[in-house]
Design a protein around this motif. Sequence first.
Motif, PDB file in Angstrom:
ATOM      1  N   LEU A  18       0.835  -1.188   0.000  1.00  0.00           N
ATOM      2  CA  LEU A  18       0.000   0.000   0.000  1.00  0.00           C
ATOM      3  C   LEU A  18       0.877   1.248   0.000  1.00  0.00           C
ATOM      4  CD1 LEU A  18      -2.698  -0.930   2.642  1.00  0.00           C
ATOM      5  CD2 LEU A  18      -3.108  -0.464   0.245  1.00  0.00           C
ATOM      6  N   PHE A  31      -8.477  -6.723   0.384  1.00  0.00           N
ATOM      7  CA  PHE A  31      -7.769  -6.508   1.640  1.00  0.00           C
ATOM      8  C   PHE A  31      -7.180  -7.803   2.194  1.00  0.00           C
ATOM      9  CE2 PHE A  31      -9.281  -2.290   1.547  1.00  0.00           C
ATOM     10  CZ  PHE A  31      -8.598  -1.565   2.521  1.00  0.00           C
ATOM     11  N   ASN A  78     -11.609   2.515   6.568  1.00  0.00           N
ATOM     12  CA  ASN A  78     -11.726   1.646   5.400  1.00  0.00           C
ATOM     13  C   ASN A  78     -13.186   1.281   5.129  1.00  0.00           C
ATOM     14  OD1 ASN A  78      -8.962   1.617   4.936  1.00  0.00           O
ATOM     15  ND2 ASN A  78      -8.623  -0.213   6.172  1.00  0.00           N
ATOM     16  N   TYR A 127      -7.829   3.177  -2.219  1.00  0.00           N
ATOM     17  CA  TYR A 127      -7.110   2.442  -1.189  1.00  0.00           C
ATOM     18  C   TYR A 127      -5.614   2.276  -1.506  1.00  0.00           C
ATOM     19  CZ  TYR A 127     -11.512   0.949   1.001  1.00  0.00           C
ATOM     20  OH  TYR A 127     -12.726   0.907   1.635  1.00  0.00           O
TER      21      TYR A 127
END
Length: 410
Positions: free
Chosen positions: A113, A313, A325, A358
């Motif tokens: 990420l 995820f 989230n 994200y």
Amino acid sequence: MKEVLKNYSGIILLLFGIILGSFIGIFSPNVVSYLKPLGDIFLNLLFVSVVPLVYFAVANSIANVEKGGKFGKIIFSMIITFLLFILIAAIFTIAVVYFFPTQALPSTSNDLLDNSGADDSWGDRIVRFFTVGEFSELFSRKNMLALLIFAFLTGTAARKTGEAGKVFRDFLASGYEVMKELLLLVMKGAPIGLGAYFAFQVATIGPQLFGFYAKPLGLYYISGVFYFFVFFTLYAFLAKGKRGIKEFWMNNIYPSLTAISTCSSFATMPANLLAAGKIGVPSSIANIVIPIGSTLHKNGSSMSSIIKIYVAFLIIGKDFFDPMNLLLALGITVFVSIVAGGIPNGGYIGEMLMISVYSLPQEAIPAVMIIGTLVDPLATVLNSTGDTVAAMFVTKISGEKFVEAEEVVI
């Protein structure tokens, strides 16, 4: 039978590609390194096709919205109903994946990420989510939300310019049609591209991959069937009492079978209109809510959006249930179910937005695309037949009266 095969040919070919890729990954893992570039090429083509499609689709839609509003209370009631049903479906799905968790896979990517802005203030994060500093950055898949906002503003400006903006509006409409066809052409390579990527995943992760996909798919189908019978029954009861439950289910059989056989919300629309008429929904409501709902109201897409974000995820080993989230997931779900619903292959656009918001690694994309494709039959049933019960609910909350079936004109 031939028509059913035609409607499901995309899913059948994709399944064939996945199965073939799985066998290659299991029995010839040494070949996988030669196949993975095919998957990467497909994903890159998908990226560069989706981004301009988003711009043209949203800008064109806004530019061609007719001025004035005669619908008043019905339109307001419809918007409230669509948002309420979509959010209920999403929250229900979040509860399902929370109480029936799936074990995460080990990540196969070196990409993590993007935490470069982890120490930024919330103000900085909001600026980064909604805007970019250079026009050239606007058409990057990393800035999908900023692109959507720019497309919305462009469409609004094009509509306000009237006759002077006609040529530009024609350009937007033409661009939309061209990019729509381009995406359809790219998607013809999905069985090869995703099959190659699946071969890579099977070779690197192993047979546990099948169990990993099986549980989210099983959860979707079980929870989707539960939602179909329980929540639609509840909505029908709230709209018209016990009589509403009986009339809805008596008249929902044909639309449900149509949705399963055609895998299309638009193809189910005439059956929904007929069912609404038999239930007693006034034609002034049915003829607005059901056609608009076939594009903008998607319970099944809401549920699949949550499942796909959850799976993404799991792949990267991050906490889906972090409050921020979850809020972002609900926002993305509303967009996918309402805004992207009117765009061909809109689910893929929602997935690109998810990846962007994200900052997920590229490896998450094939997984969510595969999940999205395999849940499509039930999602179509929930999307399309949900429009009939939504029309019943709009009739109730708008203050309109149900009429006798013979009085209804469709």
